[in-house]
Design a protein around this motif. Structure first.
Motif, PDB file in Angstrom:
ATOM      1  N   LEU A  61      59.402  14.881  53.436  1.00 52.74           N
ATOM      2  CA  LEU A  61      58.691  15.126  52.177  1.00 52.74           C
ATOM      3  C   LEU A  61      58.742  16.599  51.830  1.00 52.74           C
ATOM      4  CD1 LEU A  61      55.261  13.330  52.879  1.00 52.74           C
ATOM      5  CD2 LEU A  61      57.276  12.321  51.794  1.00 52.74           C
ATOM      6  N   ASN A  62      58.740  16.895  50.525  1.00 56.63           N
ATOM      7  CA  ASN A  62      58.535  18.256  50.069  1.00 56.63           C
ATOM      8  C   ASN A  62      57.110  18.412  49.551  1.00 56.63           C
ATOM      9  OD1 ASN A  62      59.550  21.000  49.124  1.00 56.63           O
ATOM     10  ND2 ASN A  62      58.693  20.176  47.230  1.00 56.63           N
ATOM     11  N   GLU A  63      56.335  19.306  50.148  1.00 55.70           N
ATOM     12  CA  GLU A  63      55.031  19.726  49.635  1.00 55.70           C
ATOM     13  C   GLU A  63      54.134  18.569  49.211  1.00 55.70           C
ATOM     14  OE1 GLU A  63      55.597  22.607  46.517  1.00 55.70           O
ATOM     15  OE2 GLU A  63      56.479  24.076  47.853  1.00 55.70           O
ATOM     16  N   PRO A  64      53.719  17.725  50.141  1.00 50.93           N
ATOM     17  CA  PRO A  64      52.800  16.638  49.749  1.00 50.93           C
ATOM     18  C   PRO A  64      51.497  17.156  49.130  1.00 50.93           C
ATOM     19  CG  PRO A  64      53.043  16.786  52.156  1.00 50.93           C
ATOM     20  CD  PRO A  64      54.113  17.637  51.559  1.00 50.93           C
ATOM     21  N   PHE A  65      51.073  18.360  49.495  1.00 52.85           N
ATOM     22  CA  PHE A  65      49.849  18.927  48.873  1.00 52.85           C
ATOM     23  C   PHE A  65      50.039  19.116  47.368  1.00 52.85           C
ATOM     24  CE2 PHE A  65      47.645  22.742  47.253  1.00 52.85           C
ATOM     25  CZ  PHE A  65      46.327  22.323  47.388  1.00 52.85           C
ATOM     26  N   ILE A  66      51.158  19.743  46.983  1.00 52.92           N
ATOM     27  CA  ILE A  66      51.395  20.009  45.558  1.00 52.92           C
ATOM     28  C   ILE A  66      51.562  18.683  44.806  1.00 52.92           C
ATOM     29  CG2 ILE A  66      52.984  21.079  43.896  1.00 52.92           C
ATOM     30  CD1 ILE A  66      51.367  23.160  45.388  1.00 52.92           C
ATOM     31  N   HIS A  67      52.244  17.726  45.427  1.00 51.52           N
ATOM     32  CA  HIS A  67      52.426  16.429  44.755  1.00 51.52           C
ATOM     33  C   HIS A  67      51.073  15.746  44.546  1.00 51.52           C
ATOM     34  CE1 HIS A  67      54.625  13.121  43.175  1.00 51.52           C
ATOM     35  NE2 HIS A  67      54.308  12.292  44.146  1.00 51.52           N
ATOM     36  N   ASN A 118      55.917  21.630  54.256  1.00 50.49           N
ATOM     37  CA  ASN A 118      54.602  21.838  53.653  1.00 50.49           C
ATOM     38  C   ASN A 118      54.562  23.172  52.923  1.00 50.49           C
ATOM     39  OD1 ASN A 118      53.307  19.437  54.317  1.00 50.49           O
ATOM     40  ND2 ASN A 118      52.635  20.200  56.316  1.00 50.49           N
ATOM     41  N   ASN A 119      53.872  23.157  51.793  1.00 54.63           N
ATOM     42  CA  ASN A 119      53.628  24.392  51.053  1.00 54.63           C
ATOM     43  C   ASN A 119      52.356  24.991  51.635  1.00 54.63           C
ATOM     44  OD1 ASN A 119      51.638  25.171  48.578  1.00 54.63           O
ATOM     45  ND2 ASN A 119      53.652  26.053  48.306  1.00 54.63           N
ATOM     46  N   CYS A 120      52.466  26.178  52.211  1.00 58.06           N
ATOM     47  CA  CYS A 120      51.289  26.772  52.874  1.00 58.06           C
ATOM     48  C   CYS A 120      50.960  28.110  52.237  1.00 58.06           C
ATOM     49  CB  CYS A 120      51.554  26.983  54.357  1.00 58.06           C
ATOM     50  SG  CYS A 120      51.774  25.427  55.242  1.00 58.06           S
ATOM     51  N   ILE A 159      58.394  25.354  55.956  1.00 59.59           N
ATOM     52  CA  ILE A 159      57.304  26.051  55.262  1.00 59.59           C
ATOM     53  C   ILE A 159      57.845  26.603  53.947  1.00 59.59           C
ATOM     54  CG2 ILE A 159      55.875  28.148  55.318  1.00 59.59           C
ATOM     55  CD1 ILE A 159      54.817  25.991  57.133  1.00 59.59           C
ATOM     56  N   ASN A 160      57.185  26.262  52.847  1.00 55.56           N
ATOM     57  CA  ASN A 160      57.495  26.908  51.566  1.00 55.56           C
ATOM     58  C   ASN A 160      56.404  27.930  51.300  1.00 55.56           C
ATOM     59  OD1 ASN A 160      59.546  25.082  51.392  1.00 55.56           O
ATOM     60  ND2 ASN A 160      58.713  23.959  49.643  1.00 55.56           N
ATOM     61  N   TYR A 161      56.803  29.175  51.099  1.00 58.56           N
ATOM     62  CA  TYR A 161      55.811  30.243  50.853  1.00 58.56           C
ATOM     63  C   TYR A 161      56.076  30.929  49.527  1.00 58.56           C
ATOM     64  CZ  TYR A 161      53.492  34.729  50.904  1.00 58.56           C
ATOM     65  OH  TYR A 161      52.727  35.821  50.541  1.00 58.56           O
ATOM     66  N   TYR A 162      55.061  31.040  48.720  1.00 59.45           N
ATOM     67  CA  TYR A 162      55.161  31.799  47.461  1.00 59.45           C
ATOM     68  C   TYR A 162      54.174  32.962  47.407  1.00 59.45           C
ATOM     69  CZ  TYR A 162      58.705  28.619  45.975  1.00 59.45           C
ATOM     70  OH  TYR A 162      59.881  27.925  45.928  1.00 59.45           O
ATOM     71  N   ASN A 163      52.904  32.704  47.756  1.00 56.65           N
ATOM     72  CA  ASN A 163      51.911  33.790  47.692  1.00 56.65           C
ATOM     73  C   ASN A 163      50.632  33.388  48.421  1.00 56.65           C
ATOM     74  OD1 ASN A 163      51.990  32.378  44.689  1.00 56.65           O
ATOM     75  ND2 ASN A 163      49.933  32.517  45.538  1.00 56.65           N
ATOM     76  N   GLY A 197      53.494  35.059  36.968  1.00 59.73           N
ATOM     77  CA  GLY A 197      52.181  35.669  37.186  1.00 59.73           C
ATOM     78  C   GLY A 197      51.715  35.562  38.633  1.00 59.73           C
ATOM     79  N   TRP A 198      52.577  35.073  39.510  1.00 61.13           N
ATOM     80  CA  TRP A 198      52.193  34.935  40.914  1.00 61.13           C
ATOM     81  C   TRP A 198      52.310  36.297  41.615  1.00 61.13           C
ATOM     82  CZ3 TRP A 198      55.738  30.121  42.214  1.00 61.13           C
ATOM     83  CH2 TRP A 198      55.337  29.043  41.415  1.00 61.13           C
ATOM     84  N   PRO A 199      51.311  36.670  42.420  1.00 63.02           N
ATOM     85  CA  PRO A 199      51.373  37.962  43.103  1.00 63.02           C
ATOM     86  C   PRO A 199      52.505  38.007  44.132  1.00 63.02           C
ATOM     87  CG  PRO A 199      49.523  36.670  43.911  1.00 63.02           C
ATOM     88  CD  PRO A 199      50.087  35.912  42.751  1.00 63.02           C
ATOM     89  N   PHE A 224      65.341  23.331  36.130  1.00 64.62           N
ATOM     90  CA  PHE A 224      64.193  22.725  35.444  1.00 64.62           C
ATOM     91  C   PHE A 224      62.943  22.965  36.278  1.00 64.62           C
ATOM     92  CE2 PHE A 224      61.326  19.092  34.823  1.00 64.62           C
ATOM     93  CZ  PHE A 224      61.133  19.149  33.455  1.00 64.62           C
ATOM     94  N   GLU A 225      62.122  23.909  35.833  1.00 62.03           N
ATOM     95  CA  GLU A 225      60.946  24.298  36.611  1.00 62.03           C
ATOM     96  C   GLU A 225      59.734  23.446  36.213  1.00 62.03           C
ATOM     97  OE1 GLU A 225      60.292  25.840  39.345  1.00 62.03           O
ATOM     98  OE2 GLU A 225      58.124  25.760  39.041  1.00 62.03           O
ATOM     99  N   TRP A 226      59.829  22.139  36.450  1.00 63.75           N
ATOM    100  CA  TRP A 226      58.717  21.200  36.287  1.00 63.75           C
ATOM    101  C   TRP A 226      57.983  21.412  34.958  1.00 63.75           C
ATOM    102  CZ3 TRP A 226      60.369  17.785  39.457  1.00 63.75           C
ATOM    103  CH2 TRP A 226      60.862  18.127  40.707  1.00 63.75           C
ATOM    104  N   ALA A 227      56.688  21.610  34.972  1.00 65.50           N
ATOM    105  CA  ALA A 227      55.913  21.684  33.723  1.00 65.50           C
ATOM    106  C   ALA A 227      56.335  22.846  32.822  1.00 65.50           C
ATOM    107  CB  ALA A 227      54.424  21.782  34.041  1.00 65.50           C
ATOM    108  N   ARG A 258      62.917  31.246  35.503  1.00 67.32           N
ATOM    109  CA  ARG A 258      64.232  31.311  36.152  1.00 67.32           C
ATOM    110  C   ARG A 258      64.092  31.787  37.597  1.00 67.32           C
ATOM    111  NH1 ARG A 258      68.643  30.966  32.815  1.00 67.32           N
ATOM    112  NH2 ARG A 258      68.167  30.791  30.596  1.00 67.32           N
ATOM    113  N   PHE A 259      64.415  30.911  38.546  1.00 61.53           N
ATOM    114  CA  PHE A 259      64.289  31.216  39.977  1.00 61.53           C
ATOM    115  C   PHE A 259      65.650  31.443  40.648  1.00 61.53           C
ATOM    116  CE2 PHE A 259      60.008  29.439  39.541  1.00 61.53           C
ATOM    117  CZ  PHE A 259      59.272  30.045  40.555  1.00 61.53           C
ATOM    118  N   GLY A 260      66.755  31.348  39.890  1.00 61.84           N
ATOM    119  CA  GLY A 260      68.067  31.303  40.531  1.00 61.84           C
ATOM    120  C   GLY A 260      68.613  32.630  41.035  1.00 61.84           C
TER     121      GLY A 260
END
Ligand code: GBH
Length: 438
Positions: free
Chosen positions: A156-162, A212-214, A281-285, A317-319, A400-403, A409-411
């Motif tokens: 699974l990818n990021e069940p928390f976010i889903h 998991n997105n942590c 682990i997926n980490y953004y901030n 806008g993410w730190p 396609f960044e979801w919503a 642009r993340f590429g």
């Protein structure tokens, strides 16, 4: 061998949503509902990767990565989410995997990155326990055909976010707004993970992980209230998904008025806690958390997002807090000790408003600084004793960044969505040098 990779997901890049017998996913349905996605964008065409995959593999090969994390579109394999297998849809992944192997790029396949077959959503989606069994059925089908060439599997990818965006807040497909009543989707996804692990093992699928997105959780102050709120948030975001997998027990959810998760049946935790070969682990901030101004009533959340200031931010806008990745990785090691399997950073990256200059160059210096900082944070965590074995940049292509549609642009590679022209950005060239210098 340390794995250097790029990551993508099927609905975000493939397009070709009616090609070769693909069924409808919840993201097709959701994206076509008015008002759901910024500017009415959909993934109907996306990066047209379904047709341009060979060019995209060449981009990765030239970049010098030795692994590629992609996801398989469940409705391409099983248009109805169960039963009949669509061999034509499977053929796409078969060709992709062959090409990756030929180029010496290790395929890492994610089974579920949020594009559930609509037919399963019509039966309740992840609110329905049966969806867990359907994931295992699908896992077995795919692994039987690909396990000879795909050595790394992510259930699974990021069940928390889903759960949160899909079922609690409705910002993602399937667009439900159940708030805390979305909690059963956590357990059913985790059960699906465990059953899929069994199916993958039966097919001799090599390394098996979950992603998991942590987030490191920072209390807004040292007050007892803020500390308690931060602990409640940590429990919901991080521990609800890591504890059952790594320790075989759910954390105490009483801060949410939940004595025990109703959906749990005898034997489920044994299935969920089967040993894994790695944790993705997926980490953004990091996330800074305060107590709510007034004490929460029943069904209300026991925390508030206090926001992080004093750091650069991405276009989203993410730190930008590279050291948060070191903090997260060393924190996992401290919390789980030897129960923590090898860790793979399966996503890390940032969105920037990248456009080619008059010279055709996309000079994304902020992304270079972002990646440099976060790769440094991984090294620091390794130096502090965390067994990190891979780092995947989100993402290979603008997609396609979801919503947000195509507005973020993340590429590493710029995509002109009108022409599908790919232009490697400065960060792509920088990363190639960085990997080559290892
Ligand atoms: C991932 O999710 C997905 O796996 C991937 O498909 C997606 O394209 C990628 O990230 C980029 O979004 O409000 O400032 O605290 C990431 C989940 C949820 C991480 C929102 C950052 C909040 C930032 N993200 N989160 S903030």
């Amino acid at each position: 061998m340390f794995l250097w990779g790029t990551a993508t997901a099927s609905y975000q890049i493939e397009g070709a949503v009616t090609e070769d017998g693909r069924g409808t996913s919840i993201w097709d349905t959701f994206a076509h509902e008015p008002g759901r996605i910024r500017d009415g964008h959909t993934g109907d065409v996306a990066c047209d990767h379904y047709r341009r995959w060979s060019e995209d593999v060449t981009l990765m090969s030239d970049l010098g990565v030795n692994s590629y994390r992609f996801s398989i579109s469940w409705p391409r394999i099983q248009p109805e989410g169960t039963g009949k297998v669509n061999e034509a849809g499977f053929g796409f992944y078969d060709r992709l995997v062959d090409e990756l192997c030929e180029r010496g790029i290790v395929p890492a396949a994610t089974l579920f990155h949020w594009d559930l077959p609509q037919a399963l959503e019509d039966k309740g989606g992840w609110l329905n326990r049966d969806t867990a069994h359907r994931l295992a059925e699908y896992a077995g089908i795919v692994a039987e055909r690909l396990a000879d060439r795909v050595p790394m599997w992510i259930t699974l990818n990021e069940p928390f976010i889903h759960m949160v965006f899909g079922y609690a807040l409705g910002a993602h497909a399937p667009g439900r707004t159940l708030f805390l009543d979305a909690l059963p989707t956590a357990h059913h996804q985790l059960l699906g993970h465990g059953l899929a692990v069994q199916a993958l093992r039966a097919a001799r699928a090599g390394q098996v992980l979950i992603t998991n997105n942590c987030t490191p959780v920072w209390p807004a102050s040292g007050s007892a209230e803020d500390l308690r709120a931060a602990d409640a948030y940590d429990t919901l975001h991080n521990r609800l998904f890591n504890d059952p997998i790594l320790t075989g027990a759910y954390p105490d959810m009483s801060a949410y008025g939940v004595a025990a998760l109703d959906a749990v049946q005898d034997g489920d935790l044994e299935i969920i806690a089967q040993p894994l070969d790695g944790l993705g682990i997926n980490y953004y901030n990091p996330t800074r958390i305060a107590a709510p101004a007034t004490p929460p009533g029943p069904g209300e959340l026991p925390f508030e997002d206090a926001g992080i200031t004093g750091y650069p931010t991405t276009a989203f806008g993410w730190p930008v807090v590279p050291d948060g990745l070191r903090e997260l990785l060393t924190g996992l090691r401290a919390r789980y000790g030897d129960a923590l399997p090898p860790v793979y950073v399966t996503e890390n990256g940032c969105s920037q408003p990248d456009e080619p200059g008059p010279d055709g160059v996309v000079d994304d210096q902020a992304r270079i600084a972002f990646l440099d900082g976060h790769i440094g944070a991984v090294r620091a965590a390794v130096a502090e004793g965390v067994d990190v074995r891979g780092y995947y940049v989100w993402s290979l292509l603008d997609n396609f960044e979801w919503a947000e549609g195509f507005n973020q642009r993340f590429g590493l590679v710029h995509v002109d969505f009108a022409t599908q022209k790919r232009t490697p950005k400065a960060s792509y060239h920088w990363l190639r040098e960085r990997i080559a210098a290892q």
